[in-house]
Scaffold this active site. Structure first.
Site, PDB file in Angstrom:
ATOM      1  N   ASP A 160      -6.363  -7.296   3.731  1.00 30.31           N
ATOM      2  CA  ASP A 160      -7.522  -6.732   3.037  1.00 30.31           C
ATOM      3  C   ASP A 160      -8.365  -7.855   2.436  1.00 30.31           C
ATOM      4  O   ASP A 160      -9.584  -7.909   2.610  1.00 30.31           O
ATOM      5  CB  ASP A 160      -7.025  -5.777   1.939  1.00 30.31           C
ATOM      6  CG  ASP A 160      -8.161  -5.152   1.167  1.00 30.31           C
ATOM      7  OD1 ASP A 160      -9.163  -4.760   1.803  1.00 30.31           O
ATOM      8  OD2 ASP A 160      -8.069  -5.057  -0.067  1.00 30.31           O
ATOM      9  N   ASP A 166     -12.342  -9.623   3.747  1.00 29.61           N
ATOM     10  CA  ASP A 166     -13.595  -9.706   2.976  1.00 29.61           C
ATOM     11  C   ASP A 166     -14.067 -11.160   2.937  1.00 29.61           C
ATOM     12  O   ASP A 166     -15.255 -11.452   3.121  1.00 29.61           O
ATOM     13  CB  ASP A 166     -13.420  -9.185   1.542  1.00 29.61           C
ATOM     14  CG  ASP A 166     -13.813  -7.712   1.383  1.00 29.61           C
ATOM     15  OD1 ASP A 166     -13.638  -6.941   2.346  1.00 29.61           O
ATOM     16  OD2 ASP A 166     -14.295  -7.333   0.294  1.00 29.61           O
ATOM     17  N   TYR A 221       0.800  -1.231   0.000  1.00 31.49           N
ATOM     18  CA  TYR A 221       0.000   0.000   0.000  1.00 31.49           C
ATOM     19  C   TYR A 221       0.835   1.285   0.000  1.00 31.49           C
ATOM     20  O   TYR A 221       0.284   2.377   0.060  1.00 31.49           O
ATOM     21  CB  TYR A 221      -0.931   0.005   1.225  1.00 31.49           C
ATOM     22  CG  TYR A 221      -2.191  -0.801   0.992  1.00 31.49           C
ATOM     23  CD1 TYR A 221      -2.132  -2.182   0.828  1.00 31.49           C
ATOM     24  CD2 TYR A 221      -3.439  -0.184   0.934  1.00 31.49           C
ATOM     25  CE1 TYR A 221      -3.271  -2.922   0.609  1.00 31.49           C
ATOM     26  CE2 TYR A 221      -4.587  -0.922   0.717  1.00 31.49           C
ATOM     27  CZ  TYR A 221      -4.492  -2.287   0.553  1.00 31.49           C
ATOM     28  OH  TYR A 221      -5.632  -3.016   0.330  1.00 31.49           O
ATOM     29  N   LYS A 257       3.443 -15.301   1.934  1.00 33.36           N
ATOM     30  CA  LYS A 257       3.667 -16.064   0.700  1.00 33.36           C
ATOM     31  C   LYS A 257       5.177 -16.175   0.531  1.00 33.36           C
ATOM     32  O   LYS A 257       5.751 -15.831  -0.501  1.00 33.36           O
ATOM     33  CB  LYS A 257       2.982 -15.304  -0.453  1.00 33.36           C
ATOM     34  CG  LYS A 257       2.890 -16.048  -1.760  1.00 33.36           C
ATOM     35  CD  LYS A 257       1.894 -17.187  -1.784  1.00 33.36           C
ATOM     36  CE  LYS A 257       2.030 -17.921  -3.113  1.00 33.36           C
ATOM     37  NZ  LYS A 257       1.332 -19.215  -3.145  1.00 33.36           N
ATOM     38  N   ASP A 309      -2.606 -18.584   0.296  1.00 29.82           N
ATOM     39  CA  ASP A 309      -3.565 -19.324  -0.542  1.00 29.82           C
ATOM     40  C   ASP A 309      -4.160 -20.489   0.246  1.00 29.82           C
ATOM     41  O   ASP A 309      -5.377 -20.729   0.223  1.00 29.82           O
ATOM     42  CB  ASP A 309      -2.931 -19.787  -1.868  1.00 29.82           C
ATOM     43  CG  ASP A 309      -1.539 -20.408  -1.704  1.00 29.82           C
ATOM     44  OD1 ASP A 309      -0.985 -20.371  -0.591  1.00 29.82           O
ATOM     45  OD2 ASP A 309      -1.007 -20.937  -2.704  1.00 29.82           O
TER      46      ASP A 309
END
Ligand code: NAD
Ligand code: IPM
Ligand code: MN
Length: 378
Positions: A267, A271, A159, A210, A243
């Site tokens: 983020d 959701d 970001y 990751k 993942d």
């Protein structure tokens, strides 16, 4: 997860993170765009009801920093605003930002990310809690299975806006977008997650990255996680590549107590996790720097198609206001709001996203009246 810790699970508190020397407690209210305006109106009603019922020293300052204002004046975050927030305000409440007339999100980036970055609100605290079993889309999962918190790093990662475009618009175009991870930034969010686990009786902290492919930035996360974990020997740890975490959150959400991850992954998984608790209409967040002015907002965006239609669920905003009350030291009021919300959800008194027939305003009125004791909620 161990059962002897379960008694603490429903009583997380943010109060110790708040600067306590301010009275009245001034709150900046920024409804923003789209349904941000609709849901903020209802959160303000609930805050007013709490202030009356519990005699809270709250002073709300309404700031119309929205897309209309940006489009007419060009102004986003006014000069000096961050200093004022830091010096004179206890908290900031935001509805949501985003307007189709501003495709590059300029005003949203300046205001929303400007506040997160400018006030160094490095903890994006996003609790995921299933308030009633019927809201969970997973077969056979109940309230005890979906009850975890996400600590999303909130000041760096993908970001930071570092990068550039070379030879724009040509066949040889090159776009660069850097992630930045600092030892200080990574360590402090991981430590915050462990401290929360200890203080709130959570058995397990999970870190998601990751690092199998992001061999520099996410390697730093892996090393910092191992190092900080050593300071908290009573807390179990687990590590997932993000993942695999996405899959496990659907298959076995009960495995998770506290999840800590970088800005972008946080983020996305919040959701996803919001869906486990009934959707974005109920998902809450707090942007915190311990001891400083902090910011509270629902996880959802401005959902332009629902703006002004009465279909927006105000519960996410109202529960974010409840997180803010807790942060400000008003635990009883915060619990009261949460209990009132839970009762309405149990009874199906909700907006259409949760299968109900009520409007945004009707939900807000019902909760505000319930808090004042004018009607029995549930
Ligand atoms: P969104 O969260 O606004 O909406 C996605 C969908 O979720 C909606 O179409 C709706 O079906 C549902 N939804 C969201 N909130 C709801 C609520 N309170 N009640 C009922 N249903 C709800 O995400 P989007 O459509 O991807 O983004 C719209 C705009 O919002 C974009 O400009 C985006 O950049 C912005 N955005 C802002 C924030 C923020 O201000 N914190 C967060 C996310 C997105
Ligand atoms: C959120 C939003 C924001 C984010 C956008 C609007 C910048 O999606 O708060 O989750 O990506 O952090
Ligand atoms: Mn988001």
């Amino acid at each position: 997860m161990t059962s002897d810790l379960s008694a603490y699970r429903s009583a997380p508190s943010l109060a110790h993170l708040h600067p306590r020397d301010r009275s009245p407690q001034r709150i900046a209210v920024l409804p923003g765009d789209g349904i941000g305006k609709d849901v903020t109106a209802e959160a303000v009603k609930v805050l007013a009801a709490c202030a009356e019922r519990f005699d809270l020293p709250l002073e709300l300052v309404h700031l119309d920093w929205d897309a209309d204002r940006y489009l007419t004046s060009g102004e986003t975050l006014p000069e000096g605003a961050l200093d004022d927030f830091r010096d004179y305000f206890s908290a900031i409440f935001i509805g949501a930002y985003g307007d189709p007339r501003v495709p590059d999100m300029k005003h949203a980036a300046d205001i929303l990310l400007g506040i997160r970055f400018g006030l160094d609100l490095y903890i994006n605290f996003r609790p995921i809690k299933l308030h009633d079993a019927h809201l969970c889309p997973l077969k056979g999962k109940g309230a005890k299975d979906v009850d975890f918190v996400v600590f999303r790093e909130n000041t760096e990662g993908a970001y930071v806006g570092v990068g550039g475009i070379f030879k724009k618009g040509t066949a040889d175009e090159v776009a660069l977008q850097e992630e930045i991870h600092t030892r200080k930034g990574v360590e402090r969010i991981i430590r915050a997650a462990f401290e929360y686990a200890v203080e709130n009786g959570r058995a397990n902290v999970c870190m998601a990255d990751k690092s199998n492919i992001m061999q520099y930035g996410h390697d730093l996360w892996t090393r910092c996680f191992a190092e900080v974990a050593e300071e908290f020997p009573a807390i179990e740890t687990q590590h997932y590549f993000v993942d695999a975490l996405a899959m496990q959150l659907i298959r076995a959400p009960e495995r998770f107590d506290v999840i800590v991850t970088n800005n972008m992954f946080g983020d996305i998984i919040t959701d996803l996790s919001a869906a486990l608790q009934g959707g974005l209409g109920v998902a809450t967040s707090a942007n915190i720097h311990p001891g400083r002015t902090s910011m509270f907002e629902p996880v959802h965006g401005s959902a332009p198609k629902y703006a002004g239609t009465g279909r927006a669920n105000p519960v996410a905003a109202i529960l974010s206001a409840s997180l803010m009350l807790d942060f400000l030291g008003h635990k009883q009021a915060a619990e009261h709001v949460e209990e009132a919300v839970r009762a309405t959800l149990r009874e199906g008194q909700s907006t259409p996203d949760l299968g109900g027939k009520l409007t945004t305003e009707q939900v807000g009125d019902l909760l505000a009246q319930g808090i004042l004791g004018a009607v029995a909620v549930g």
